[in-house]
Write a protein that holds these residues in place. Structure first.
Motif, PDB file in Angstrom:
ATOM      1  N   TYR A 160       6.694   3.417 -11.337  1.00  0.00           N
ATOM      2  CA  TYR A 160       7.939   2.753 -11.777  1.00  0.00           C
ATOM      3  C   TYR A 160       8.859   3.788 -12.428  1.00  0.00           C
ATOM      4  N   LYS A 161       9.950   4.103 -11.746  1.00  0.00           N
ATOM      5  CA  LYS A 161      10.763   5.266 -12.128  1.00  0.00           C
ATOM      6  C   LYS A 161      11.467   5.163 -13.495  1.00  0.00           C
ATOM      7  N   PRO A 162      12.045   4.010 -13.877  1.00  0.00           N
ATOM      8  CA  PRO A 162      12.747   4.002 -15.176  1.00  0.00           C
ATOM      9  C   PRO A 162      11.809   4.167 -16.370  1.00  0.00           C
ATOM     10  N   GLY A 163      10.510   4.055 -16.166  1.00  0.00           N
ATOM     11  CA  GLY A 163       9.556   4.295 -17.250  1.00  0.00           C
ATOM     12  C   GLY A 163       8.888   3.022 -17.739  1.00  0.00           C
ATOM     13  N   ALA A 183      21.018  -8.108 -13.498  1.00  0.00           N
ATOM     14  CA  ALA A 183      21.897  -8.062 -14.673  1.00  0.00           C
ATOM     15  C   ALA A 183      21.386  -6.966 -15.602  1.00  0.00           C
ATOM     16  N   ALA A 184      22.276  -6.516 -16.484  1.00  0.00           N
ATOM     17  CA  ALA A 184      21.982  -5.327 -17.291  1.00  0.00           C
ATOM     18  C   ALA A 184      20.890  -5.552 -18.329  1.00  0.00           C
ATOM     19  N   ASP A 185      20.620  -6.801 -18.709  1.00  0.00           N
ATOM     20  CA  ASP A 185      19.709  -7.033 -19.839  1.00  0.00           C
ATOM     21  C   ASP A 185      18.413  -7.724 -19.413  1.00  0.00           C
ATOM     22  N   GLU A 186      17.975  -7.463 -18.172  1.00  0.00           N
ATOM     23  CA  GLU A 186      16.751  -8.111 -17.686  1.00  0.00           C
ATOM     24  C   GLU A 186      15.832  -7.067 -17.070  1.00  0.00           C
ATOM     25  N   ILE A 187      14.534  -7.375 -17.099  1.00  0.00           N
ATOM     26  CA  ILE A 187      13.589  -6.586 -16.300  1.00  0.00           C
ATOM     27  C   ILE A 187      12.983  -7.525 -15.262  1.00  0.00           C
ATOM     28  N   VAL A 188      13.048  -7.095 -14.012  1.00  0.00           N
ATOM     29  CA  VAL A 188      12.407  -7.798 -12.897  1.00  0.00           C
ATOM     30  C   VAL A 188      11.757  -6.716 -12.046  1.00  0.00           C
ATOM     31  N   VAL A 189      10.485  -6.864 -11.720  1.00  0.00           N
ATOM     32  CA  VAL A 189       9.871  -5.848 -10.856  1.00  0.00           C
ATOM     33  C   VAL A 189       9.433  -6.446  -9.523  1.00  0.00           C
ATOM     34  N   ASN A 190       9.375  -5.567  -8.543  1.00  0.00           N
ATOM     35  CA  ASN A 190       8.919  -5.927  -7.203  1.00  0.00           C
ATOM     36  C   ASN A 190       8.375  -4.632  -6.601  1.00  0.00           C
ATOM     37  N   GLY A 191       8.129  -4.587  -5.294  1.00  0.00           N
ATOM     38  CA  GLY A 191       7.572  -3.345  -4.755  1.00  0.00           C
ATOM     39  C   GLY A 191       8.126  -3.008  -3.387  1.00  0.00           C
ATOM     40  N   TRP A 192       8.117  -1.712  -3.065  1.00  0.00           N
ATOM     41  CA  TRP A 192       8.519  -1.286  -1.708  1.00  0.00           C
ATOM     42  C   TRP A 192       7.604  -0.156  -1.271  1.00  0.00           C
ATOM     43  N   SER A 193       7.692   0.159   0.007  1.00  0.00           N
ATOM     44  CA  SER A 193       6.953   1.340   0.474  1.00  0.00           C
ATOM     45  C   SER A 193       7.648   1.903   1.704  1.00  0.00           C
ATOM     46  N   PRO A 194       7.486   3.204   1.935  1.00  0.00           N
ATOM     47  CA  PRO A 194       8.064   3.789   3.140  1.00  0.00           C
ATOM     48  C   PRO A 194       7.195   3.466   4.359  1.00  0.00           C
ATOM     49  N   PRO A 214       0.857  -1.192   0.000  1.00  0.00           N
ATOM     50  CA  PRO A 214       0.000   0.000   0.000  1.00  0.00           C
ATOM     51  C   PRO A 214       0.894   1.243   0.000  1.00  0.00           C
ATOM     52  N   GLY A 215       0.442   2.284  -0.650  1.00  0.00           N
ATOM     53  CA  GLY A 215       1.227   3.531  -0.679  1.00  0.00           C
ATOM     54  C   GLY A 215       2.657   3.289  -1.119  1.00  0.00           C
ATOM     55  N   GLY A 216       2.831   2.449  -2.131  1.00  0.00           N
ATOM     56  CA  GLY A 216       4.185   1.984  -2.467  1.00  0.00           C
ATOM     57  C   GLY A 216       4.679   2.408  -3.839  1.00  0.00           C
ATOM     58  N   ILE A 217       5.820   1.830  -4.181  1.00  0.00           N
ATOM     59  CA  ILE A 217       6.516   2.142  -5.427  1.00  0.00           C
ATOM     60  C   ILE A 217       6.900   0.812  -6.086  1.00  0.00           C
ATOM     61  N   ILE A 218       6.764   0.749  -7.411  1.00  0.00           N
ATOM     62  CA  ILE A 218       7.243  -0.444  -8.126  1.00  0.00           C
ATOM     63  C   ILE A 218       8.747  -0.286  -8.360  1.00  0.00           C
ATOM     64  N   ALA A 219       9.502  -1.306  -7.984  1.00  0.00           N
ATOM     65  CA  ALA A 219      10.967  -1.186  -8.026  1.00  0.00           C
ATOM     66  C   ALA A 219      11.569  -2.034  -9.129  1.00  0.00           C
ATOM     67  N   PRO A 220      12.630  -1.510  -9.790  1.00  0.00           N
ATOM     68  CA  PRO A 220      13.360  -2.308 -10.777  1.00  0.00           C
ATOM     69  C   PRO A 220      14.390  -3.190 -10.062  1.00  0.00           C
ATOM     70  N   CYS A 221      14.167  -4.495 -10.048  1.00  0.00           N
ATOM     71  CA  CYS A 221      14.966  -5.378  -9.182  1.00  0.00           C
ATOM     72  C   CYS A 221      15.853  -6.353  -9.942  1.00  0.00           C
ATOM     73  N   GLN A 268      17.280   0.409 -21.081  1.00  0.00           N
ATOM     74  CA  GLN A 268      17.382   1.283 -19.898  1.00  0.00           C
ATOM     75  C   GLN A 268      16.320   0.984 -18.841  1.00  0.00           C
ATOM     76  N   LEU A 269      15.995  -0.285 -18.719  1.00  0.00           N
ATOM     77  CA  LEU A 269      15.061  -0.763 -17.700  1.00  0.00           C
ATOM     78  C   LEU A 269      13.629  -0.255 -17.864  1.00  0.00           C
ATOM     79  N   VAL A 270      13.324   0.296 -19.037  1.00  0.00           N
ATOM     80  CA  VAL A 270      11.924   0.649 -19.305  1.00  0.00           C
ATOM     81  C   VAL A 270      11.139  -0.669 -19.330  1.00  0.00           C
ATOM     82  N   ALA A 271      10.036  -0.710 -18.584  1.00  0.00           N
ATOM     83  CA  ALA A 271       9.326  -1.993 -18.419  1.00  0.00           C
ATOM     84  C   ALA A 271       8.112  -2.068 -19.341  1.00  0.00           C
TER      85      ALA A 271
END
Ligand code: FAD
Length: 513
Positions: free
Chosen positions: A414-417, A329-340, A319-326, A389-392
């Motif tokens: 998701y910050k990288p776009g 390696a340089a040529d993969e996309i993996v997402v997960n999530g975090w929150s403060p 809840p109230g979180g951010i999708i993270a690029p996790c 560039q980690l664009v998902a």
């Protein structure tokens, strides 16, 4: 005399102690002045009815003073004690090191990534420039994958060990004692690094050692007995006990076991996407209101559906979180999530995944790495489709179900776009179909869930390890090499911070000198 009762409070009264004592004395049918103290043992939110309530289990001290229970552990100076090598400073490795201090053993923790503060810079680069440092990222570095996470501290099973002890150790090192009470405790990304640093200082000041920026490249063995490790700095460290707590992203550790001819096995894992909604949609659905009361936390959900014999479930909801690029390696996309800790971002995200079984990838019958290869190919395809560039790759929810490429994507965290694609080009057909079947059904359970305001971001592929490193169930050692203790999530014995921490403790308890 002490009496424990359940009290239900409307959110506006949750911080009002006088009100709580009034309700308590009324329920206990006694004069309020006889209550000399109270202690909240459990706190949960009940949103089943129209009126959302906090439900508390409260112990009242009647005619006797309140004496708080004090948690204490005895940790020893271990400068000259027998050495235990711990590979990886994630929750499993750190709690193993802590347990070594309690048992009078000297932990030498070897961590490929950086200490928490330096690691922060690499995370900033990942988010800002889309560049992954393969040794320092959301999965690798001090505190492991658990540091820059949501820090949810609940586990589905209490059978594995002493959950309360893990929570108490977090509190000793700076977490608020709310986590001892809340039904869904969490710490938050802003607080976790300080707690991890404090645990590190405790380990060091008692004679343990921690080496950062140091990868274990080899585990030494002779005549079926572990003898130590060789590191990326060319150093050899000798010990007869080696705890391998390297997490599910250390593919080179799995490869090392394969090279050595030591048994590893394919293991079912989960795969899917991260789904993000505006937090207000989730609040309105769960709390049945237009605006959340200020004393209520950002709302949470947990959803599961069976679609054509496949379980589709939400996982690691932030809840109230951010999708993270996790990715690691340089040529993969993996997402997960975090929150403060305050969970005060405008979006809510969760992994929404299905289990990938061994039968889904027939090659896994003979190749223990078949599921890992399958996982990696999907991550690489996600990277390609995102365009770099980690664009998902991403799609709006209804468009995904109705098989339309979205003409635009909603604002998301998701910050990288994100880039609009057909996610069927990333996800295997059976995963795509199961998700498409489940999302409208989730929408029937939760008003507002099934909506084109929601975005699906690919791919959520590292919720669990696709490989297991086997161990004997009594002595927790690898069947081929005595003194190697496969540990934590990567080896297949944990799923989350608390269960990994418990497994670290259990591995140290299995050591016989
Ligand atoms: P890891 O945490 O993966 O730690 C392994 C460590 O080993 C790493 O630091 C790595 O650098 C190191 N390592 C690897 N190979 C080597 C080597 N060869 N030499 C030296 N060191 C090595 N779980 C929850 O319970 N609640 C949550 O809210 C939550 N949120 C998450 C959010 C994110 C963004 C992520 C990525 C994960 C989240 N998780 C959460 C999952 C949780 O973090 C993991 O389950 C947990 O960290 C696993 O612990 P571990 O110690 O087994 O492995």
């Amino acid at each position: 005399m002490q009496k424990e009762i359940e009290i239900a409070l409307a959110p506006e009264f949750i911080y009002d102690t006088e009100y709580l004592l009034n309700v308590g004395s009324k329920q206990l049918k006694l004069d309020k002045n006889r209550i000399k103290g109270h202690h909240i043992r459990k706190r949960s939110i009940d949103a089943r009815g129209r009126q959302v309530l906090y439900r508390l289990r409260v112990v009242f001290f009647i005619d006797e003073p309140y004496t708080p229970e004090i948690f204490s552990t005895t940790i020893k100076k271990v400068d000259n004690a027998p050495i235990v090598i711990i590979i990886g400073a994630g929750p499993a490795g750190l709690f193993a090191a802590y347990r070594c201090l309690e048992r009078g053993l000297k932990p030498i923790v070897i961590e490929r990534g950086k200490a928490v503060q330096e690691r922060r810079r690499d995370l900033a680069r990942i988010n800002r420039d889309g560049v992954v440092n393969p040794e320092s990222n959301y999965c690798f570095g001090e505190g492991g994958a658990g540091t820059y996470s949501d820090g949810k501290l609940y586990t589905r099973s209490n059978k594995r060990g002493d959950v309360q002890k893990v929570l108490q150790i977090f509190v000793q090192h700076g977490a608020t004692d709310d986590i001892l009470v809340d039904a869904r405790p969490h710490i938050g990304t802003n607080k976790l690094p300080h707690i991890i640093e404090d645990m590190r200082n405790c380990i060091l000041s008692h004679g343990g050692e921690i080496r950062f920026d140091t990868r274990v490249d080899d585990i030494l063995e002779s005549f079926g007995q572990a003898r130590g490790v060789r590191t990326s700095n060319g150093e050899t460290i000798h010990a007869d006990h080696v705890i391998v707590a390297t997490g599910h992203s250390a593919r080179d550790m799995f490869a090392l076991f394969r090279r050595k001819g030591w048994l590893v096995e394919a293991k079912a894992f989960a795969l899917g996407v991260r789904i993000e909604h505006p937090q207000t949609v989730i609040d309105q659905a769960q709390y049945h209101c237009s605006t959340r009361h200020e004393n209520l936390p950002a709302a949470y959900y947990s959803l599961v559906e069976q679609v054509q014999d496949r379980g589709v479930f939400s996982f690691c909801m932030c809840p109230g979180g951010i999708i993270a690029p996790c990715a690691t390696a340089a040529d993969e996309i993996v997402v997960n999530g975090w929150s403060p800790s305050k969970r005060n971002n405008p979006h809510a995200n969760s992994g929404t995944v299905i289990q990938i079984n061994l039968e889904d990838v027939p090659a896994s019958a003979s190749d223990p790495f078949a599921l890992l290869d399958f996982q990696q190919k999907i991550e690489q395809q996600a990277f390609r489709l995102g365009g770099g560039q980690l664009v998902a790759p991403a799609q709006r929810m209804v468009d995904f179900v109705e098989r339309r490429v979205s003409s635009s994507l909603p604002e998301n965290s998701y910050k990288p776009g994100t880039r609009s694609v057909d996610l069927n080009e990333v996800l295997p057909d059976f995963v795509h179909q199961a998700l498409r079947g489940a999302l409208p059904l989730f929408g029937k359970k939760m008003k507002g869930y099934y909506s084109n305001e929601a975005i699906l971001v690919g791919v959520e592929s590292r919720t669990s390890s696709p490989v297991r490193i086997p161990r004997d169930k009594d002595n927790l050692q690898h069947p081929h090499v005595k003194g190697i203790y496969p540990c934590g999530e990567g080896a297949g014995y944990a799923g989350g911070i608390v269960s990994a921490a418990i497994d670290g403790i259990n591995c140290v308890d299995a050591i016989r000198l």
